[in-house]
Scaffold this motif. Structure first.
Motif, short mmCIF file in Angstrom:
data_model
loop_
_atom_site.label_atom_id
_atom_site.label_comp_id
_atom_site.label_asym_id
_atom_site.label_seq_id
_atom_site.Cartn_x
_atom_site.Cartn_y
_atom_site.Cartn_z
N LYS A 1 0.85 -1.19 0.00
CA LYS A 1 0.00 0.00 0.00
C LYS A 1 0.89 1.25 0.00
O LYS A 1 2.05 1.21 0.41
CB LYS A 1 -0.89 0.02 1.24
CG LYS A 1 -1.71 -1.25 1.45
CD LYS A 1 -2.84 -1.37 0.46
CE LYS A 1 -3.74 -2.56 0.79
NZ LYS A 1 -4.83 -2.74 -0.20
N GLU B 1 -5.90 7.11 7.36
CA GLU B 1 -5.12 6.80 6.16
C GLU B 1 -5.47 5.43 5.60
O GLU B 1 -5.33 5.19 4.40
CB GLU B 1 -3.63 6.90 6.48
CG GLU B 1 -3.17 8.33 6.72
CD GLU B 1 -1.76 8.41 7.25
OE1 GLU B 1 -1.06 9.40 6.92
OE2 GLU B 1 -1.34 7.49 7.98
N LEU B 2 -5.92 4.52 6.47
CA LEU B 2 -6.35 3.20 5.99
C LEU B 2 -7.68 3.29 5.25
O LEU B 2 -8.06 2.34 4.55
CB LEU B 2 -6.50 2.23 7.17
CG LEU B 2 -5.23 1.85 7.94
CD1 LEU B 2 -5.57 0.83 9.02
CD2 LEU B 2 -4.17 1.30 7.02
N SER C 1 2.26 2.40 13.99
CA SER C 1 1.03 2.36 13.20
C SER C 1 -0.06 1.57 13.89
O SER C 1 0.21 0.69 14.72
CB SER C 1 1.31 1.74 11.82
OG SER C 1 2.23 2.52 11.09
N ARG D 1 -10.54 -2.75 11.52
CA ARG D 1 -9.20 -2.81 10.96
C ARG D 1 -9.26 -2.94 9.44
O ARG D 1 -10.34 -3.09 8.86
CB ARG D 1 -8.41 -3.98 11.57
CG ARG D 1 -9.07 -5.32 11.42
CD ARG D 1 -8.49 -6.38 12.35
NE ARG D 1 -7.11 -6.70 12.05
CZ ARG D 1 -6.11 -6.50 12.92
NH1 ARG D 1 -6.36 -5.96 14.10
NH2 ARG D 1 -4.87 -6.83 12.61
N LEU D 2 -8.11 -2.88 8.81
CA LEU D 2 -8.01 -2.93 7.36
C LEU D 2 -8.66 -4.20 6.82
O LEU D 2 -8.45 -5.29 7.35
CB LEU D 2 -6.54 -2.89 6.94
CG LEU D 2 -6.26 -2.66 5.45
CD1 LEU D 2 -6.75 -1.29 5.02
CD2 LEU D 2 -4.78 -2.81 5.16
N LYS E 1 -5.82 5.21 11.18
CA LYS E 1 -7.01 4.58 10.61
C LYS E 1 -7.60 5.44 9.50
O LYS E 1 -8.18 4.93 8.54
CB LYS E 1 -8.04 4.32 11.70
CG LYS E 1 -7.69 3.15 12.59
CD LYS E 1 -8.83 2.75 13.49
CE LYS E 1 -8.45 1.51 14.29
NZ LYS E 1 -9.54 1.07 15.18
N GLN F 1 2.42 2.02 3.32
CA GLN F 1 3.49 1.09 3.71
C GLN F 1 4.81 1.47 3.06
O GLN F 1 5.86 1.45 3.70
CB GLN F 1 3.09 -0.34 3.36
CG GLN F 1 1.90 -0.85 4.16
CD GLN F 1 1.40 -2.20 3.69
OE1 GLN F 1 1.49 -2.53 2.50
NE2 GLN F 1 0.84 -2.99 4.61
N ALA G 1 -2.39 -2.08 9.88
CA ALA G 1 -1.69 -1.28 8.87
C ALA G 1 -0.54 -2.06 8.23
O ALA G 1 0.09 -1.56 7.30
CB ALA G 1 -1.15 0.00 9.51
N THR H 1 0.95 5.00 10.66
CA THR H 1 -0.19 5.00 9.74
C THR H 1 -1.44 5.01 10.60
O THR H 1 -1.58 4.20 11.52
CB THR H 1 -0.17 3.76 8.84
OG1 THR H 1 0.98 3.81 7.99
CG2 THR H 1 -1.41 3.70 7.98
#
Length: 634
Positions: free
Chosen positions: A134, A337-338, A154, A543-544, A335, A137, A158, A333
């Motif tokens: 990503k 940004e996720l 992070s 979460r992601l 949330k 990352q 992430a 990183t």
């Protein structure tokens, strides 16, 4: 020597003891120079394991670096008329320290990235790395490549494991190893990372080996030709000699996963050992989504591990804001940004049962006596902790708290005990069970969080109709095909459509598991003062990988206490808000801001319809001491 001639400076030899990984300061003979006494005093304060004689001061090497940093300037040596004289080995290490210090000071300001995004991706592809990283990352990898050691703070989800492994690939020299220290819950992620990210037909497919067993077994694995190892914190402190010798003879990249576990520093075995080992690895990285769960002091040992002798931990201890100390020395990183969908927090206030209220009142009075000396500093911390835990359990589950309470507090009347037994499960437990059933009727699985194992067991019985599974410390790890293991229970919760509830302890299940593909409702029957447990448990379902349209709900159940009695749940909420707010100010994370804001804006769980005199009357009634005054009417 002529009268008035300048006195020769005192020479203090600096040596590095490679075998014991310690430093030694030496003088040739007893001296009247006051600096030697000053160095002895500093050593006794800095190093808990300092060995001081008339002619020698022996310390851990990081502690020697602390002394050199404080006393080693030209002005200091001129003012006290002395000179440090390092031997060859010590001189080389001091030069490395000075170079690292310059880099740290630069990174505390602005950071110049040394590689481009395309360089990161192309170099990883050449190494056989197949995962499509990503954008955030790659950004974090570029940042961490530009500093000698790094901190990745992070949020869970992430990909800190992926970033750390990619970073190792990019920084690794021929023959270099990597050792990860982490909780057991993180073993699966590290065991699978190579298979998940590396081309099976590529040049590098060596998986991580989990170090376990006896000293001989661990040493055999470390010398068996492998390059990648994982060990848990508890096993690490059982074999300090073997790990220390391994780090000393071999170039090793040392990674601490969930690094907040060393926050106690010198006051804990794991912290003291890691600080002692810190100078040995060729690179150090720490990973934690909650780097300061209690206070800024939690960062001190982590920074001292990353940059021994640099004084960063000391700056925080002296009150410098953590963000000012860290500068660009870390990545995070968030949330936001996720791109995660919103999370909604709901507070549910529940009254007390008759027996619960009376018993809570008595225990509250006992706790006040226990804690009454806190302002003077004369406090029994073990007793205070017991009082706090007793109030927390009474707030949620008075029936199961009753046995311990009656054994510790004398004078509790049998009538009050009978009432607690007659009441049965607390209104809060009933409310949580009702919410879980309501959600199940709408096809939504839930995870119920509680800090007490006995409460988990009772909730299992209360919710038997929802086919629940439980996760807590006593549940062993093992094969996913075994329904009694941690992995087997997780598998059942994910795959069994009839299993609608998981009941878990956040200390045991708040790390290393993902529930977000099947569960979007978290119910908190009770919470502790530890912000890590709360934040990481939320991240199990938020979460992601979440569907952008999925709604995630966090339900916090609080016991409503009468005005004037005081509410333990409200105290927990206030302290969590304070701790999360402090972390938000360090990490500049809007999600943490929202969590703190939710706590701060929640309605106080106070029952204004009941006052203290009502409670006094209730206690007397249940103890059979109440009497009716005919003059009051009736």
């Amino acid at each position: 020597m002529e009268a008035g001639a300048a006195q020769e400076p005192l020479h203090i030899v600096v040596r590095y003891d490679d075998q014991n990984r310690r430093g030694v300061l030496l003088v040739e003979a007893p001296t009247g120079n006051t600096v030697w006494e000053r160095l002895k005093q500093s050593a006794s304060v800095i190093g808990s394991d300092a060995r001081i004689t008339e002619l020698a001061i022996e310390l851990s090497w990081p502690s020697v670096l602390d002394i050199l940093r404080d006393y080693g300037t030209r002005d200091q040596q001129r003012a006290y008329n002395f000179r440090f004289k390092p031997d060859a080995d010590a001189q080389a290490r001091i030069q490395d320290f000075a170079a690292a210090r310059r880099k740290v000071q630069e990174a505390q300001g602005s950071l110049t990235l040394t590689v481009t995004e395309e360089e990161v991706r192309s170099r990883l592809r050449a190494l056989g790395f197949k995962r499509d990283l990503k954008w955030f990352q790659v950004r974090d990898i570029r940042h961490l490549l530009s500093i000698q050691n790094g901190a990745n703070f992070s949020v869970p989800g992430a990909g800190k494991t992926t970033v750390a492994f990619a970073l190792h690939l990019l920084t690794s020299q021929p023959g270099a190893h990597v050792l990860v220290v982490c909780p057991k819950a993180a073993f699966p992620a590290w065991s699978e990372i190579v298979n998940d990210t590396m081309d099976a037909n590529g040049p590098d497919t060596e998986a991580f080996q989990v170090l376990s067993g006896t000293s001989h077994a661990i040493e055999t694995m470390l010398t068996g030709g492998g390059r990648r190892f994982v060990i848990n914190y508890d096993l690490l402190i059982q074999h300090p000699g073997i790990i220390g010798a391994y780090l000393a003879r071999q170039p090793v990249h040392l990674i601490l996963d969930e690094s907040h576990r060393m926050k106690a520093g010198e006051a804990s075995q794991r912290g003291a050992l890691l600080l002692n080992l810190a100078p040995l690895p060729i690179r150090r990285d720490v990973l934690s989504g909650t780097p300061m769960p209690q206070s800024p002091s939690d960062l001190v040992s982590q920074l001292n591990f990353l940059w021994p002798g640099q004084g960063l931990g000391l700056e925080i201890s002296r009150g410098t804001p953590p963000r000012e100390v860290l500068g660009s020395l870390y990545v995070r990183t968030t949330k936001e940004e996720l791109g995660l969908p919103a999370r909604y927090t709901h507070f549910h206030q529940v009254g007390m049962g008759q027996g619960q209220l009376a018993l809570y009142s008595l225990v509250r009075s006992e706790s006040l006596r226990q804690l009454s000396n806190i302002r003077s500093g004369a406090i029994d911390f073990a007793g205070a902790r017991k009082s706090v835990m007793r109030l927390l359990q009474l707030s949620s589950n008075p029936l199961l708290a009753l046995r311990a309470i009656t054994s510790d507090i004398t004078g509790i009347n049998s009538g009050l005990v009978d009432q607690v037994v007659e009441d049965g499960p607390s209104p809060k437990m009933l409310a949580v069970a009702a919410k879980a059933r309501e959600l199940a009727q709408h096809g939504r699985k839930s995870v119920i969080w509680t800090i007490f194992t006995d409460t988990i067991e009772q909730m299992l019985l209360m919710l038997a109709d929802l086919n629940p599974v439980a996760l807590y410390g006593a549940v062993p790890s093992g094969d996913a095909s075994d329904p009694e293991t941690r992995e087997g229970r997780l598998r059942r919760f994910h795959l069994d459509d009839d299993c609608m509830v998981m009941i878990a302890n956040p200390a045991a299940a708040g790390e290393g598991i993902s529930l977000h593909t099947v569960c979007h409702e978290a119910l908190y029957l009770d919470r502790s003062y530890v912000s890590t447990h709360f934040l990481q448990s939320i991240d199990r379902i938020h979460r992601l990988g979440l569907d952008p349209n999925e709604i995630t709900n966090v339900h916090i159940f609080q016991t409503r206490a009468p005005q004037g009695l005081g509410c333990i749940d409200h105290s927990v909420s206030r302290r969590l808000a304070t701790k999360v707010r402090a972390m938000q100010q360090l990490l500049d994370d809007r999600d943490l801001h929202q969590i703190a804001l939710d706590e701060e804006n929640a309605e106080e769980p106070v029952d204004y319809d009941v006052d203290l005199q009502d409670i006094v009357d209730l206690v007397e009634e249940l103890e059979g001491r109440a009497h009716f005054d005919e003059d009051e009417g009736g």
